[in-house]
Design an enzyme around this catalytic site. Structure first.
Site, PDB file in Angstrom:
ATOM      1  N   TYR A  33      16.062  -2.953 -21.961  1.00 38.89           N
ATOM      2  CA  TYR A  33      16.352  -1.940 -20.946  1.00 38.89           C
ATOM      3  C   TYR A  33      17.029  -2.560 -19.739  1.00 38.89           C
ATOM      4  CZ  TYR A  33      12.417  -3.486 -18.025  1.00 38.89           C
ATOM      5  OH  TYR A  33      11.586  -4.219 -17.230  1.00 38.89           O
ATOM      6  N   LYS A 147      15.389  -8.863 -21.310  1.00 42.05           N
ATOM      7  CA  LYS A 147      14.753  -7.722 -20.633  1.00 42.05           C
ATOM      8  C   LYS A 147      14.242  -6.756 -21.697  1.00 42.05           C
ATOM      9  CE  LYS A 147      15.403  -4.897 -16.486  1.00 42.05           C
ATOM     10  NZ  LYS A 147      14.172  -5.245 -15.796  1.00 42.05           N
ATOM     11  N   GLU A 180       7.296 -15.605 -11.824  1.00 43.66           N
ATOM     12  CA  GLU A 180       7.877 -14.444 -11.125  1.00 43.66           C
ATOM     13  C   GLU A 180       6.816 -13.352 -11.060  1.00 43.66           C
ATOM     14  OE1 GLU A 180      11.014 -12.636 -13.512  1.00 43.66           O
ATOM     15  OE2 GLU A 180       9.951 -13.151 -15.354  1.00 43.66           O
ATOM     16  N   LEU A 205      13.059 -13.609 -15.779  1.00 40.66           N
ATOM     17  CA  LEU A 205      14.205 -12.712 -15.890  1.00 40.66           C
ATOM     18  C   LEU A 205      15.078 -12.966 -14.670  1.00 40.66           C
ATOM     19  CD1 LEU A 205      15.269 -10.208 -17.576  1.00 40.66           C
ATOM     20  CD2 LEU A 205      14.570  -8.909 -15.565  1.00 40.66           C
TER      21      LEU A 205
HETATM   22  N1  PLP Z   1      11.553 -10.070 -13.082  1.00 40.93           N
HETATM   23  C1  PLP Z   1      11.029  -9.139 -13.877  1.00 40.93           C
HETATM   24  C2  PLP Z   1       9.946  -9.510 -14.826  1.00 40.93           C
HETATM   25  C3  PLP Z   1      11.503  -7.817 -13.820  1.00 40.93           C
HETATM   26  O1  PLP Z   1      10.970  -6.883 -14.635  1.00 40.93           O
HETATM   27  C4  PLP Z   1      12.509  -7.490 -12.893  1.00 40.93           C
HETATM   28  C5  PLP Z   1      13.033  -6.134 -12.796  1.00 40.93           C
HETATM   29  O2  PLP Z   1      12.627  -5.242 -13.480  1.00 40.93           O
HETATM   30  C6  PLP Z   1      13.022  -8.503 -12.069  1.00 40.93           C
HETATM   31  C7  PLP Z   1      12.528  -9.786 -12.198  1.00 40.93           C
HETATM   32  C8  PLP Z   1      14.098  -8.210 -11.059  1.00 40.93           C
HETATM   33  O3  PLP Z   1      15.325  -7.911 -11.697  1.00 40.93           O
HETATM   34  P1  PLP Z   1      16.431  -7.022 -10.972  1.00 40.93           P
HETATM   35  O4  PLP Z   1      16.688  -7.665  -9.643  1.00 40.93           O
HETATM   36  O5  PLP Z   1      17.601  -7.104 -11.875  1.00 40.93           O
HETATM   37  O6  PLP Z   1      15.878  -5.644 -10.835  1.00 40.93           O
END
Ligand code: PLP
Length: 293
Positions: A33, A147, A180, A205
């Site tokens: 996603y 993701k 994270e 991610l």
């Molecule tokens: N880390 C994780 C595990 C996430 O699920 C997300 C966003 O859903 C992020 C980091 C941040 O990603 P983004 O800045 O692309 O929203």
């Protein structure tokens, strides 16, 4: 006004938006996603989200449901039909519908769902208020760069945070380093003043927001060090914040019940938020979009 969703080629009322019971996303979490922020009517980080989707799909060998330009037409149409000026777009691609069996099906078309949700405009005061976070063990799989919709560990972590009256949980690897948040990237300003976020690897991610903040920091002359940091460093930090398409740049003022710095949003967090907003307003999102693991 009723919400509209896109489901496998059709725009339908959100209430009637359904997928098949044998969709592999439903049965195996066999899908990926993206979540795009919409700010002031503009999609943020379009290219970054597309590149990361390409990475997730190719790592899992899931076919694109349609060409990238066609996909973006559908995303923008969902924004338009739902009259979203500020909010989020959710896009999910699964390996499609097939009788339940673990191996990849020989014939199945990838399934695509897109929804959108309104929110208020980005509110810097709220983002600066600061939130509490807790730390929890990272029990996720070893491909957090993908993701994937398999978010059970993230769901459990976020619930644990909520039950501790915290906004987010920072996950900690076996060596004591923070990876994270459950849906955000983690940042600190160390006791010695370094602005640190974990380097990209299969353990995190790589956030599109993270990339935009990195680029915005270069523009305003702030150095960022990309390296792992421990829970102890986080607890001793002067400042902390989280980033994501949903949270933008949000101050963290307590970790595990302990105040960070003086307990108020810090200077670099403030500047980071301002620089990020200005950067995405000018550039639409990060320009470097090829670092996914
Ligand atoms: N880390 C994780 C595990 C996430 O699920 C997300 C966003 O859903 C992020 C980091 C941040 O990603 P983004 O800045 O692309 O929203």
């Amino acid at each position: 006004m009723s919400r509209i969703a896109y489901v496998n080629g059709q725009y339908v009322s959100h209430r009637d938006a359904t997928v098949h019971v044998e969709d592999r996303g439903y049965q195996f979490a066999d899908g990926v996603y993206e979540v795009f922020a919409v700010m002031g009517g503009k999609l943020i980080g379009e290219q970054g989200h597309l590149e990361r989707l390409a990475h997730s799909l190719s790592e899992l060998r899931i076919e694109w449901p349609m060409s990238r330009p066609a996909l973006m037409v559908a995303v923008k149409e969902i924004v338009r039909r739902n009259h979203v000026r500020d909010g989020l777009v959710y896009l999910q691609v699964t390996r499609g519908v097939s009788p339940r069996d673990h191996p990849f099906p020989q014939h199945s078309d990838s399934a695509l769902v897109i929804t959108a949700r309104k929110s208020g405009p980005l509110d810097k005061d709220t983002l600066r208020n600061g939130v509490d976070i807790i730390t929890i063990p990272d029990i996720r799989w070893q491909r957090c760069d993908i993701k994937s919709v398999a978010l059970l560990a993230n769901v459990l972590g976020k619930q644990e945070a909520r039950e501790a009256n915290a906004f987010e949980a920072w996950q900690v690897d076996e060596d004591g380093y923070i990876t994270e948040g459950t849906s955000t990237n983690a940042w600190i300003v160390t006791a010695s003043g370094e602005l640190v976020t974990r380097n990209v690897s299969t353990s995190i991610l790589n956030g599109v927001t993270r990339l935009a903040v990195l680029e915005a920091a270069v523009e305003v002359g702030v150095d960022i060090i990309e390296r792992p940091f421990t829970t102890l460093e986080a607890l001793a930090a002067r400042e902390a914040f989280i980033t994501s398409s949903t949270s933008h740049v949000k101050a963290v003022t307590r970790i595990n019940g302990q105040s960070i710095g003086n307990g108020y949003v810090g200077d670099l967090t403030n500047r980071g938020l301002d620089a990020y907003v200005e950067y995405v307003e000018t550039n639409g999102g990060p320009q470097t979009t090829d670092k996914w693991n």
